[in-house]
Design a protein around this motif. Structure first.
Motif, PDB file in Angstrom:
ATOM      1  N   PHE A  11       0.878  -1.417  -0.013  1.00 43.38           N
ATOM      2  CA  PHE A  11      -0.060   0.166   0.071  1.00 43.38           C
ATOM      3  C   PHE A  11       0.819   1.260  -0.137  1.00 43.38           C
ATOM      4  O   PHE A  11       1.942   1.042   0.498  1.00 43.38           O
ATOM      5  N   HIS A  12       0.413   2.442  -0.510  1.00 45.86           N
ATOM      6  CA  HIS A  12       1.146   3.725  -0.978  1.00 45.86           C
ATOM      7  C   HIS A  12       0.677   4.565   0.079  1.00 45.86           C
ATOM      8  O   HIS A  12      -0.410   5.034  -0.084  1.00 45.86           O
ATOM      9  N   LEU A  13       1.600   5.267   0.803  1.00 41.73           N
ATOM     10  CA  LEU A  13       1.432   6.510   1.388  1.00 41.73           C
ATOM     11  C   LEU A  13       2.794   7.309   1.650  1.00 41.73           C
ATOM     12  O   LEU A  13       3.699   6.890   2.070  1.00 41.73           O
ATOM     13  N   ILE A  14       2.940   8.021   0.641  1.00 41.61           N
ATOM     14  CA  ILE A  14       4.385   8.929   0.255  1.00 41.61           C
ATOM     15  C   ILE A  14       5.081   7.765  -0.596  1.00 41.61           C
ATOM     16  O   ILE A  14       5.549   8.206  -1.617  1.00 41.61           O
ATOM     17  N   GLY A  15       5.215   6.635   0.264  1.00 42.81           N
ATOM     18  CA  GLY A  15       6.043   5.534  -0.798  1.00 42.81           C
ATOM     19  C   GLY A  15       5.290   4.245  -0.508  1.00 42.81           C
ATOM     20  O   GLY A  15       4.370   4.051   0.087  1.00 42.81           O
ATOM     21  N   TRP A  16       5.731   3.201  -1.049  1.00 44.16           N
ATOM     22  CA  TRP A  16       5.241   1.907  -1.084  1.00 44.16           C
ATOM     23  C   TRP A  16       5.610   0.959   0.386  1.00 44.16           C
ATOM     24  O   TRP A  16       6.980   1.062   0.645  1.00 44.16           O
ATOM     25  N   PHE A  17       4.665   0.383   1.239  1.00 42.46           N
ATOM     26  CA  PHE A  17       4.833  -0.256   2.250  1.00 42.46           C
ATOM     27  C   PHE A  17       4.792  -1.759   1.716  1.00 42.46           C
ATOM     28  O   PHE A  17       3.735  -1.993   0.849  1.00 42.46           O
ATOM     29  N   GLU A  18       5.334  -2.495   2.458  1.00 41.37           N
ATOM     30  CA  GLU A  18       5.221  -3.978   2.258  1.00 41.37           C
ATOM     31  C   GLU A  18       4.824  -4.800   3.456  1.00 41.37           C
ATOM     32  O   GLU A  18       5.791  -4.601   4.165  1.00 41.37           O
ATOM     33  N   GLU A  19       4.147  -5.691   3.548  1.00 41.74           N
ATOM     34  CA  GLU A  19       3.736  -6.242   4.854  1.00 41.74           C
ATOM     35  C   GLU A  19       3.302  -7.653   4.225  1.00 41.74           C
ATOM     36  O   GLU A  19       2.387  -7.893   3.539  1.00 41.74           O
ATOM     37  N   VAL A  20       3.713  -8.857   5.311  1.00 39.04           N
ATOM     38  CA  VAL A  20       3.475 -10.050   4.851  1.00 39.04           C
ATOM     39  C   VAL A  20       2.515 -11.056   6.014  1.00 39.04           C
ATOM     40  O   VAL A  20       3.171 -10.642   7.323  1.00 39.04           O
ATOM     41  N   THR A  65      -8.801   3.139   8.472  1.00 39.02           N
ATOM     42  CA  THR A  65      -9.138   4.104   9.471  1.00 39.02           C
ATOM     43  C   THR A  65      -8.074   5.101   9.471  1.00 39.02           C
ATOM     44  O   THR A  65      -7.978   6.046  10.239  1.00 39.02           O
ATOM     45  N   ARG A  66      -6.867   4.909   8.984  1.00 40.92           N
ATOM     46  CA  ARG A  66      -5.544   5.576   9.087  1.00 40.92           C
ATOM     47  C   ARG A  66      -5.397   6.422   7.653  1.00 40.92           C
ATOM     48  O   ARG A  66      -3.903   6.725   7.670  1.00 40.92           O
ATOM     49  N   GLY A  67      -6.183   6.438   7.035  1.00 39.46           N
ATOM     50  CA  GLY A  67      -5.789   7.004   5.627  1.00 39.46           C
ATOM     51  C   GLY A  67      -5.253   8.482   5.571  1.00 39.46           C
ATOM     52  O   GLY A  67      -4.839   9.062   4.539  1.00 39.46           O
ATOM     53  N   ASP A  68      -5.499   9.143   6.679  1.00 44.86           N
ATOM     54  CA  ASP A  68      -5.349  10.478   6.651  1.00 44.86           C
ATOM     55  C   ASP A  68      -4.014  10.949   7.281  1.00 44.86           C
ATOM     56  O   ASP A  68      -3.831  11.960   7.821  1.00 44.86           O
ATOM     57  N   ARG A  69      -3.470   9.796   7.592  1.00 42.69           N
ATOM     58  CA  ARG A  69      -2.002  10.179   8.393  1.00 42.69           C
ATOM     59  C   ARG A  69      -1.148  11.136   7.572  1.00 42.69           C
ATOM     60  O   ARG A  69      -0.810  10.983   6.422  1.00 42.69           O
ATOM     61  N   TYR A  70      -0.340  12.053   8.223  1.00 41.11           N
ATOM     62  CA  TYR A  70       0.693  12.917   7.597  1.00 41.11           C
ATOM     63  C   TYR A  70       1.905  12.801   8.236  1.00 41.11           C
ATOM     64  O   TYR A  70       2.004  12.877   9.413  1.00 41.11           O
ATOM     65  N   VAL A  96      11.445  -4.515  10.940  1.00 43.84           N
ATOM     66  CA  VAL A  96      11.600  -3.756  12.068  1.00 43.84           C
ATOM     67  C   VAL A  96      10.341  -3.520  12.848  1.00 43.84           C
ATOM     68  O   VAL A  96       9.202  -3.987  12.248  1.00 43.84           O
ATOM     69  N   ASP A  97      10.234  -3.223  14.164  1.00 50.79           N
ATOM     70  CA  ASP A  97       9.443  -2.923  15.125  1.00 50.79           C
ATOM     71  C   ASP A  97       8.897  -1.548  14.996  1.00 50.79           C
ATOM     72  O   ASP A  97       8.766  -0.981  16.055  1.00 50.79           O
ATOM     73  N   ILE A  98       8.687  -1.333  13.805  1.00 47.37           N
ATOM     74  CA  ILE A  98       8.273   0.295  13.450  1.00 47.37           C
ATOM     75  C   ILE A  98       6.932   0.319  12.649  1.00 47.37           C
ATOM     76  O   ILE A  98       6.960  -0.201  11.565  1.00 47.37           O
ATOM     77  N   LYS A  99       5.793   0.864  13.207  1.00 46.99           N
ATOM     78  CA  LYS A  99       4.641   1.019  12.244  1.00 46.99           C
ATOM     79  C   LYS A  99       4.123   2.435  12.337  1.00 46.99           C
ATOM     80  O   LYS A  99       3.750   2.773  13.386  1.00 46.99           O
ATOM     81  N   VAL A 100       4.119   2.863  11.317  1.00 46.50           N
ATOM     82  CA  VAL A 100       3.534   4.405  11.243  1.00 46.50           C
ATOM     83  C   VAL A 100       2.140   4.674  10.575  1.00 46.50           C
ATOM     84  O   VAL A 100       1.789   5.469  10.534  1.00 46.50           O
ATOM     85  N   VAL A 101       1.640   3.444  10.082  1.00 48.83           N
ATOM     86  CA  VAL A 101       0.196   3.322   9.459  1.00 48.83           C
ATOM     87  C   VAL A 101      -0.358   2.489  10.383  1.00 48.83           C
ATOM     88  O   VAL A 101      -0.099   1.254  10.597  1.00 48.83           O
TER      89      VAL A 101
END
Length: 252
Positions: free
Chosen positions: A78-87, A103-108, A247-252
């Protein structure tokens, strides 16, 4: 190896289209921007790809209903500024994640790089990172060496190891995009260098950064790194050992 491709547009899933051995991962920019969701299923699993900022809500909700009948594992791109990939191995986990993203599509994002100091003994840390933290000797082929430019007060990349995160993707030229000290990425990730030079002690971080790849697409790249202070006759320098891994970082 055959794949089946479904496009979900305006909440409606189009009939399956078989695709043979030809590449299926070409970016369909306009369709994604208009809110379409692409579902590709085959022997290796299922890929679901969409742009968060597009009017994709109806199509993504329709896709959620399709996931349970698609083969695992499930790759969400999924794309938000750039492409994320999760499995995800389980359909239920993939569905829950897709619903959470809705529910988080408005993140900046005020930054293109997120850093987090962590525990280098964690089970998910690449072995070369753990071993180097223990021995305090980073293998040169895995490191990027940077020196302090006294004139511009910035860090200049002097050497890129071929097995470093940068070397494996962009090559070993010190003029590549991630090596530019004036980039937003360069500013964000180099702030910790000063701390390492001040204390004289290595520092371990997890990093998630939006990077422009060689194909000119922006992707969020997760990697682990250790910054080592380096002794040089000509001035201050650091050796940065890096490896691409979850990594253990989720921003979306």
């Amino acid at each position: 190896m055959a794949y089946l491709v479904n496009w979900v547009e305006y909440g409606v899933m189009a009939p399956e289209q078989p695709v043979g051995d030809e590449p299926i991962d070409r970016l369909h920019s306009r369709r994604f921007e208009q809110g379409s969701v692409r579902v590709v299923s085959g022997p290796l699993g299922t890929e679901i790809k969409w742009m968060i900022g597009s009017p994709c809500t109806a199509s993504l909700l329709r896709t959620v209903l399709h996931v349970a009948s698609a083969p695992p594992p499930y790759v969400l791109r999924f794309h938000l500024i750039g492409w994320f990939e999760e499995v995800y191995a389980l359909a239920a986990d993939a569905v829950q994640r897709m619903e959470n993203i809705l529910t988080r599509g408005d993140r900046y994002f005020p930054t293109r790089a997120f850093l987090r100091e962590g525990n280098p003994l964690d089970a998910h840390v690449p072995s070369v990172i753990r071993e180097s933290m223990s021995s305090h000797i980073p293998p040169e082929e895995f490191t990027v060496e940077c020196s302090v430019d006294g004139v511009s007060n910035s860090y200049i990349v002097d050497k890129v190891g071929p097995k470093s995160a940068i070397g494996r993707v962009w090559g070993t030229l010190t003029s590549s995009y991630p090596c530019q000290p004036t980039s937003r990425y360069g500013d964000a990730v180099s702030e910790a260098y000063e701390d390492v030079l001040r204390t004289g002690k290595p520092r371990y971080d997890q990093v998630l950064a939006a990077l422009r790849m060689p194909d000119n697409q922006i992707h969020w790249v997760p990697y682990h790194r250790v910054i080592f202070p380096k002794q040089r006759a000509g001035g201050l320098a650091v050796a940065v050992l890096s490896q691409i891994a979850r990594v253990d970082i989720k921003v979306v």
